[in-house]
Write a protein that holds these residues in place. Sequence first.
Motif, short mmCIF file in Angstrom:
data_model
loop_
_atom_site.label_atom_id
_atom_site.label_comp_id
_atom_site.label_asym_id
_atom_site.label_seq_id
_atom_site.Cartn_x
_atom_site.Cartn_y
_atom_site.Cartn_z
N GLU A 92 0.81 -1.22 0.00
CA GLU A 92 0.00 0.00 0.00
C GLU A 92 0.84 1.27 0.00
O GLU A 92 0.33 2.35 0.26
N ARG A 93 2.13 1.15 -0.31
CA ARG A 93 2.97 2.35 -0.28
C ARG A 93 3.71 2.62 -1.58
O ARG A 93 3.93 3.77 -1.94
N VAL A 94 4.11 1.57 -2.28
CA VAL A 94 4.93 1.74 -3.48
C VAL A 94 4.07 1.50 -4.71
O VAL A 94 3.53 0.41 -4.90
N LEU A 95 3.94 2.53 -5.55
CA LEU A 95 3.16 2.45 -6.79
C LEU A 95 4.08 2.04 -7.93
O LEU A 95 5.19 2.56 -8.06
N ALA A 145 -3.44 6.38 -1.28
CA ALA A 145 -2.85 6.96 -2.49
C ALA A 145 -2.35 5.91 -3.48
O ALA A 145 -2.74 5.92 -4.65
N ALA A 146 -1.48 5.00 -3.05
CA ALA A 146 -0.90 4.04 -4.00
C ALA A 146 -1.96 3.09 -4.58
O ALA A 146 -2.02 2.92 -5.80
N PRO A 147 -2.83 2.49 -3.76
CA PRO A 147 -3.85 1.61 -4.35
C PRO A 147 -4.79 2.34 -5.32
O PRO A 147 -5.14 1.81 -6.37
N GLU A 148 -5.18 3.56 -4.97
CA GLU A 148 -6.08 4.31 -5.85
C GLU A 148 -5.38 4.73 -7.14
O GLU A 148 -5.97 4.65 -8.22
#
Length: 195
Positions: A92-95, A145-148
């Motif tokens: 959930e942090r790295v896109l 933020a990353a998942p979206e």
Amino acid sequence: MKEHTHPATVRVFIALAPPDEAKEELERALAPAYEAYPRMRWNRIEDWHVTLAFLGELPVGAVPPLRPRLAELARTHRPVRLSLRGGGHFDERVLWSGIGGELEELHVLAAEVRAVVKECGIGFADRPLRPHLTLARARRGDHRAAPEAAAGLDGFAGREWPARRLHLVGSNIGRGPGPIHYRDIESWPFGGGES
């Protein structure tokens, strides 16, 4: 008084870099995410890369022996055809953007790169290759933020491109509060001198 001004270690990885046209396609697809999540730590487009082997922090003296071996490896390989497609996130942090194309050939190339590193006597965390291109990191506490942003890339399918060079890259991570910057230590053309 310090006698040397250069760091004794350098953070190193071996990678492929998408061409500008492929990066620009993805950058356009990311426009809504850039606007919606300005607080994410976005990687600079010129630093986008597909890591084949992450070597971590190395003594500066460990790098020169890699150069002729990686140059020879690149010379004996044809360019691998890849594409950027879709998106996802780690923890959930790295896109990231996914990689399509000649994935079997990419895995073979990564295995050969890692064998060269080991033959040069460099120990590193030899984790399984999960081909991706890191785009951004969310700040702690921002779990949406990353998942979206990744969901916004679901339909993205970029053009196919040949990876024309093998890159030995150094980074300044951990050397100050600013953004991470990468620089080519050296790069070599694949098969038959294509550049």
